[in-house]
Enzyme design. Structure first.
Site, PDB file in Angstrom:
ATOM      1  N   LYS A  93       1.194   4.440  -2.571  1.00  0.00           N
ATOM      2  CA  LYS A  93       1.050   5.923  -2.394  1.00  0.00           C
ATOM      3  C   LYS A  93       1.536   6.309  -2.958  1.00  0.00           C
ATOM      4  CE  LYS A  93      -3.611   4.555  -1.274  1.00  0.00           C
ATOM      5  NZ  LYS A  93      -4.682   5.574  -2.081  1.00  0.00           N
ATOM      6  N   TYR A 112       0.884  -1.302  -0.526  1.00  0.00           N
ATOM      7  CA  TYR A 112       0.352  -0.409  -0.267  1.00  0.00           C
ATOM      8  C   TYR A 112       0.585   1.381   0.242  1.00  0.00           C
ATOM      9  CZ  TYR A 112      -3.739   3.011   1.694  1.00  0.00           C
ATOM     10  OH  TYR A 112      -5.154   4.237   1.490  1.00  0.00           O
TER      11      TYR A 112
END
Length: 254
Positions: free
Chosen positions: A158, A154
């Site tokens: 991001k 993640y």
């Protein structure tokens, strides 16, 4: 002020949480909104709520990692409202785990939805923006882009979205298209509630811990992000591009 009045917006991952709040805010400000999610029925439910409140919206179903599905959704939106001026790359999933436990599927799923999804949506949407010589792209990053335990997939995705937003700003700026990113901190949604439960705590405890740790002394809510999107998406923000705003209650200051 012009804002987003009469513009056409596409918000991905908009069936709940931050995405739904963004869609509702853009519609309330006068945009015609495509509410896109993996489940068309859930997206249409949000669109129906927007319409009942006096806005204009349509529910669209698509897996953002599939080019043909994204293209079909955009074609439907443009056919319905005559253009596409604003894209909010919000679709995302969590597959958290420590590095030594993370599977190939955990890694690939997060990259496919966050990064490939934003790439496909941006590439397909920009054609309409370049033709109109006007566009606004916002990529939803996260404070996890700075690194977060148990989120190597993640966090990487991001951080990548910030790089994508800045590169799109360079490439599309000459055509009247801006591109920026928003990096939320703790925002109370169904996803964060599920994360809290999975890690053996509660959303209330998580909220209190965050409030104690940030200068504004509260946790974030989806409208905090929708407000920031409204700024980036507005016509008046045409000289703001390639930026990342951390919406985290000031946690980065500490």
């Amino acid at each position: 002020m012009p804002g987003v009045q009469d513009r056409v917006a596409l918000v991905t991952g908009a069936a709940q949480g931050i995405g739904a709040a963004i869609a509702a805010r853009l519609a309330a400000d006068g945009a015609k909104v495509g509410v896109l999610d993996l489940q068309q029925e859930a997206a249409q439910a949000v669109a129906d709520e927007i319409t009942a409140a006096g806005g204009t919206a349509i529910g669209l179903g698509a897996d953002v990692s599939k080019r043909d599905q994204v293209q079909a959704a955009v074609d439907t939106l443009v056919g319905e409202y005559g253009g596409l001026h604003i894209l909010i790359n919000n679709a995302g999933v969590l597959r958290d785990n420590l590095l030594f436990k993370m599977t190939d599927d955990d890694w690939t799923m997060v990259m496919e939805v966050h990064l490939r999804g934003a790439f496909l949506c941006s590439q397909i949407a920009q054609k309409h923006m370049v033709e109109a010589k006007y566009g606004r792209i916002v990529c939803m990053s996260s404070t996890s882009a700075l690194g977060n335990r148990g989120q190597s997939n993640y966090s990487t995705a991001k951080a990548g979205l910030q790089g994508l937003a800045k590169t799109l700003a360079i490439e599309l700026g000459p055509f009247g298209v801006t591109s920026n990113a928003i990096a939320p901190g703790f925002i109370e949604t169904a996803m964060t509630k599920a994360t809290a439960e999975r890690t053996g705590t509660t959303i209330e405890a998580m909220r209190e811990a965050v409030a104690a740790a940030v200068p504004v002394r509260r946790g974030g809510v989806p409208d905090d992000i929708a407000n920031t999107v409204a700024f980036f998406a507005g016509e008046e923000s045409g000289y703001v591009t390639g930026q990342v705003i951390y919406v985290d209650g000031g946690r980065g200051l500490l």
